[in-house]
Motif scaffolding. Sequence first.
Motif, PDB file in Angstrom:
ATOM      1  N   CYS A 150       0.686  -1.011  -0.034  1.00 20.55           N
ATOM      2  CA  CYS A 150       0.087   0.035  -0.172  1.00 20.55           C
ATOM      3  C   CYS A 150       0.836   1.357  -0.020  1.00 20.55           C
ATOM      4  CB  CYS A 150      -0.914  -0.060   1.290  1.00 20.55           C
ATOM      5  SG  CYS A 150      -1.929   1.547   1.175  1.00 20.55           S
ATOM      6  N   ALA A 151       0.601   2.062  -0.807  1.00 20.42           N
ATOM      7  CA  ALA A 151       1.563   3.393  -1.192  1.00 20.42           C
ATOM      8  C   ALA A 151       0.868   4.418  -0.268  1.00 20.42           C
ATOM      9  CB  ALA A 151       1.420   3.847  -2.605  1.00 20.42           C
ATOM     10  N   ILE A 152      -0.232   4.312   0.642  1.00 22.06           N
ATOM     11  CA  ILE A 152      -0.641   5.385   1.670  1.00 22.06           C
ATOM     12  C   ILE A 152      -0.122   5.335   2.761  1.00 22.06           C
ATOM     13  CG2 ILE A 152      -2.826   6.107   2.641  1.00 22.06           C
ATOM     14  CD1 ILE A 152      -4.346   4.633   0.429  1.00 22.06           C
ATOM     15  N   ASP A 153       0.538   6.631   3.070  1.00 26.57           N
ATOM     16  CA  ASP A 153       1.180   6.644   4.375  1.00 26.57           C
ATOM     17  C   ASP A 153       0.139   6.568   5.487  1.00 26.57           C
ATOM     18  OD1 ASP A 153       3.804   6.920   3.344  1.00 26.57           O
ATOM     19  OD2 ASP A 153       3.542   9.009   3.278  1.00 26.57           O
ATOM     20  N   GLY A 154       0.656   5.776   6.695  1.00 25.59           N
ATOM     21  CA  GLY A 154      -0.254   5.857   7.715  1.00 25.59           C
ATOM     22  C   GLY A 154      -1.531   4.721   7.604  1.00 25.59           C
ATOM     23  N   SER A 155      -1.462   3.808   6.715  1.00 21.62           N
ATOM     24  CA  SER A 155      -2.696   2.997   6.153  1.00 21.62           C
ATOM     25  C   SER A 155      -2.491   1.609   7.338  1.00 21.62           C
ATOM     26  CB  SER A 155      -2.702   2.437   4.881  1.00 21.62           C
ATOM     27  OG  SER A 155      -1.601   1.798   4.506  1.00 21.62           O
ATOM     28  N   ASP A 156      -3.552   1.122   7.422  1.00 17.62           N
ATOM     29  CA  ASP A 156      -3.773  -0.279   8.058  1.00 17.62           C
ATOM     30  C   ASP A 156      -2.864  -1.143   7.403  1.00 17.62           C
ATOM     31  OD1 ASP A 156      -5.380  -0.753   5.956  1.00 17.62           O
ATOM     32  OD2 ASP A 156      -7.341  -1.044   6.987  1.00 17.62           O
ATOM     33  N   LEU A 157      -2.736  -1.306   6.120  1.00 15.30           N
ATOM     34  CA  LEU A 157      -2.017  -2.310   5.566  1.00 15.30           C
ATOM     35  C   LEU A 157      -0.659  -2.117   5.823  1.00 15.30           C
ATOM     36  CD1 LEU A 157      -3.834  -2.401   2.294  1.00 15.30           C
ATOM     37  CD2 LEU A 157      -3.621  -4.275   3.470  1.00 15.30           C
ATOM     38  N   ASN A 158      -0.055  -0.794   5.918  1.00 14.30           N
ATOM     39  CA  ASN A 158       1.441  -0.606   6.413  1.00 14.30           C
ATOM     40  C   ASN A 158       1.644  -0.889   7.788  1.00 14.30           C
ATOM     41  OD1 ASN A 158       2.100  -0.011   3.613  1.00 14.30           O
ATOM     42  ND2 ASN A 158       1.624   2.154   3.822  1.00 14.30           N
ATOM     43  N   ALA A 159       0.868  -0.314   8.695  1.00 16.79           N
ATOM     44  CA  ALA A 159       1.061  -0.722  10.071  1.00 16.79           C
ATOM     45  C   ALA A 159       0.767  -1.980  10.206  1.00 16.79           C
ATOM     46  CB  ALA A 159      -0.085   0.082  10.887  1.00 16.79           C
ATOM     47  N   ILE A 160       0.002  -2.953   9.738  1.00 16.24           N
ATOM     48  CA  ILE A 160       0.109  -4.250  10.232  1.00 16.24           C
ATOM     49  C   ILE A 160       1.358  -4.990   9.824  1.00 16.24           C
ATOM     50  CG2 ILE A 160      -1.049  -5.343   8.185  1.00 16.24           C
ATOM     51  CD1 ILE A 160      -2.577  -6.013  11.393  1.00 16.24           C
ATOM     52  N   ALA A 161       1.930  -4.553   8.687  1.00 20.93           N
ATOM     53  CA  ALA A 161       3.213  -4.978   8.276  1.00 20.93           C
ATOM     54  C   ALA A 161       3.984  -4.746   9.001  1.00 20.93           C
ATOM     55  CB  ALA A 161       3.427  -4.850   6.744  1.00 20.93           C
ATOM     56  N   ASP A 162       4.108  -3.547   9.952  1.00 18.21           N
ATOM     57  CA  ASP A 162       5.067  -3.057  10.920  1.00 18.21           C
ATOM     58  C   ASP A 162       4.662  -3.718  12.328  1.00 18.21           C
ATOM     59  OD1 ASP A 162       6.521  -1.963   8.835  1.00 18.21           O
ATOM     60  OD2 ASP A 162       5.450  -0.001   9.177  1.00 18.21           O
ATOM     61  N   ARG A 163       3.829  -4.703  12.255  1.00 16.20           N
ATOM     62  CA  ARG A 163       3.493  -5.498  13.705  1.00 16.20           C
ATOM     63  C   ARG A 163       2.856  -4.709  14.600  1.00 16.20           C
ATOM     64  NH1 ARG A 163       7.705  -6.062  16.299  1.00 16.20           N
ATOM     65  NH2 ARG A 163       9.133  -4.887  15.499  1.00 16.20           N
ATOM     66  N   PHE A 164       1.929  -3.436  14.070  1.00 17.42           N
ATOM     67  CA  PHE A 164       1.068  -2.865  14.969  1.00 17.42           C
ATOM     68  C   PHE A 164      -0.198  -3.514  14.785  1.00 17.42           C
ATOM     69  CE2 PHE A 164       4.314   0.480  14.221  1.00 17.42           C
ATOM     70  CZ  PHE A 164       4.537   1.101  15.635  1.00 17.42           C
ATOM     71  N   VAL A 165      -0.953  -3.250  16.092  1.00 19.19           N
ATOM     72  CA  VAL A 165      -2.470  -3.528  16.165  1.00 19.19           C
ATOM     73  C   VAL A 165      -2.840  -2.171  15.623  1.00 19.19           C
ATOM     74  CG1 VAL A 165      -4.549  -3.909  17.774  1.00 19.19           C
ATOM     75  CG2 VAL A 165      -2.572  -4.850  18.259  1.00 19.19           C
ATOM     76  N   THR A 166      -3.973  -2.609  14.553  1.00 18.91           N
ATOM     77  CA  THR A 166      -4.331  -1.201  14.083  1.00 18.91           C
ATOM     78  C   THR A 166      -5.861  -0.834  14.484  1.00 18.91           C
ATOM     79  OG1 THR A 166      -5.327  -2.390  12.004  1.00 18.91           O
ATOM     80  CG2 THR A 166      -3.005  -2.020  11.918  1.00 18.91           C
ATOM     81  N   VAL A 167      -6.079   0.214  14.473  1.00 17.48           N
ATOM     82  CA  VAL A 167      -7.375   0.654  15.010  1.00 17.48           C
ATOM     83  C   VAL A 167      -7.811   1.582  13.860  1.00 17.48           C
ATOM     84  CG1 VAL A 167      -8.827   1.926  16.491  1.00 17.48           C
ATOM     85  CG2 VAL A 167      -6.949   0.344  17.239  1.00 17.48           C
ATOM     86  N   SER A 168      -8.974   1.743  13.046  1.00 13.91           N
ATOM     87  CA  SER A 168      -9.420   2.401  12.109  1.00 13.91           C
ATOM     88  C   SER A 168     -10.976   3.031  12.210  1.00 13.91           C
ATOM     89  CB  SER A 168      -9.164   1.925  10.516  1.00 13.91           C
ATOM     90  OG  SER A 168      -7.836   1.417  10.480  1.00 13.91           O
ATOM     91  N   PRO A 169     -11.169   4.241  12.362  1.00 18.99           N
ATOM     92  CA  PRO A 169     -12.503   4.721  12.276  1.00 18.99           C
ATOM     93  C   PRO A 169     -12.930   4.420  10.846  1.00 18.99           C
ATOM     94  CG  PRO A 169     -11.140   6.625  12.393  1.00 18.99           C
ATOM     95  CD  PRO A 169     -10.210   5.501  12.249  1.00 18.99           C
ATOM     96  N   LEU A 170     -14.263   4.059  10.941  1.00 12.52           N
ATOM     97  CA  LEU A 170     -14.971   3.883   9.414  1.00 12.52           C
ATOM     98  C   LEU A 170     -16.450   4.469   9.566  1.00 12.52           C
ATOM     99  CD1 LEU A 170     -14.417   0.030   8.816  1.00 12.52           C
ATOM    100  CD2 LEU A 170     -13.090   1.789   8.161  1.00 12.52           C
ATOM    101  N   GLN A 171     -16.835   4.705   8.172  1.00 12.67           N
ATOM    102  CA  GLN A 171     -18.209   5.327   8.187  1.00 12.67           C
ATOM    103  C   GLN A 171     -19.058   4.465   7.016  1.00 12.67           C
ATOM    104  OE1 GLN A 171     -17.121   9.536   7.040  1.00 12.67           O
ATOM    105  NE2 GLN A 171     -17.101   8.934   4.937  1.00 12.67           N
ATOM    106  N   PHE A 172     -20.305   4.655   7.135  1.00 13.98           N
ATOM    107  CA  PHE A 172     -21.156   3.969   6.179  1.00 13.98           C
ATOM    108  C   PHE A 172     -21.510   5.071   5.206  1.00 13.98           C
ATOM    109  CE2 PHE A 172     -23.275   4.511  10.162  1.00 13.98           C
ATOM    110  CZ  PHE A 172     -24.422   5.271  10.010  1.00 13.98           C
ATOM    111  N   ASP A 173     -21.409   6.276   5.401  1.00 13.94           N
ATOM    112  CA  ASP A 173     -21.692   7.153   4.132  1.00 13.94           C
ATOM    113  C   ASP A 173     -20.647   7.386   3.309  1.00 13.94           C
ATOM    114  OD1 ASP A 173     -22.195   9.536   2.711  1.00 13.94           O
ATOM    115  OD2 ASP A 173     -22.133  11.080   4.252  1.00 13.94           O
TER     116      ASP A 173
END
Length: 264
Positions: A227-250
């Motif tokens: 993933c080329a997006i800085d601060g993304s869940d994909l990059n963080a999980i690869a760096d061994r972090f537990v990821t927490v992402s706020p989502l929306q249904f709009d």
Amino acid sequence: MTPCFPELRILISNDDGIHSGGIALLEELARQITDDVWVVAPDVEQSAASHALTLRKPLRFKSHGNQRYSVDGTPTDSVLMGVKHLLRDRKPDLILSGINHGMNLGEDVIYSGTVAAAMEGAILGIPSIAFSLRMRESDEAYFWDTPRAYLVDVVRKLWQGVLSPDCATKPESLLYNVNFPSVPASEVAGIKACCQGHRVSGTALVDAEDPHGRPLHWIGQYISHDCAIDGSDLNAIADRFVTVSPLQFDLTQYRALEQLEGLF
């Protein structure tokens, strides 16, 4: 152990089914938060069911004792059955979904029944969190000790920080997506707030043939986790972090909406 928020009523669901190991662990951990825990989940696996509703047949539920029920429908059906039927006397204060056998990162959230169960809770106005555990790709194993070590802390911080009615400001999101990396708890780098990522490559389609030589096709997994997006869940999980992402249904794309207003 005394529950940390004994006043809460928690509803648990998932997409791996009522008999999955992930939901059993989630129920065990939820009882560290409160004793008022209910489980309403599909009777069979419903992975990648997304936000499907059952409209063409009636739903039935089966009791498995001790406030545990299965529904012959989708994850969304299960949450609706829990909130609007089984718990109609007092709706849950918090909905937890998972723990999914496999990650839900990037585009996964569009297909995920785990995320959909939590999203249905948010649509109903209930704070909701989806949990998933990344599989160790080398041997398809899971480090269940990692959510065991971190999940309750994540729930505690989200509840006290943004989800509790006592919070000073109204939360921007009622829906959170949490993923645990495929490493032992002792090797987790920490907990990181992340945006939803976007994979460089999409879903694989595998061409094959059956024993009679007739063609068939399998929809495979994503062939890239890059993933080329800085601060993304994909990059963080690869760096061994537990990821927490706020989502929306709009799903409105507001920048494009401004452009359309100039056209029409």
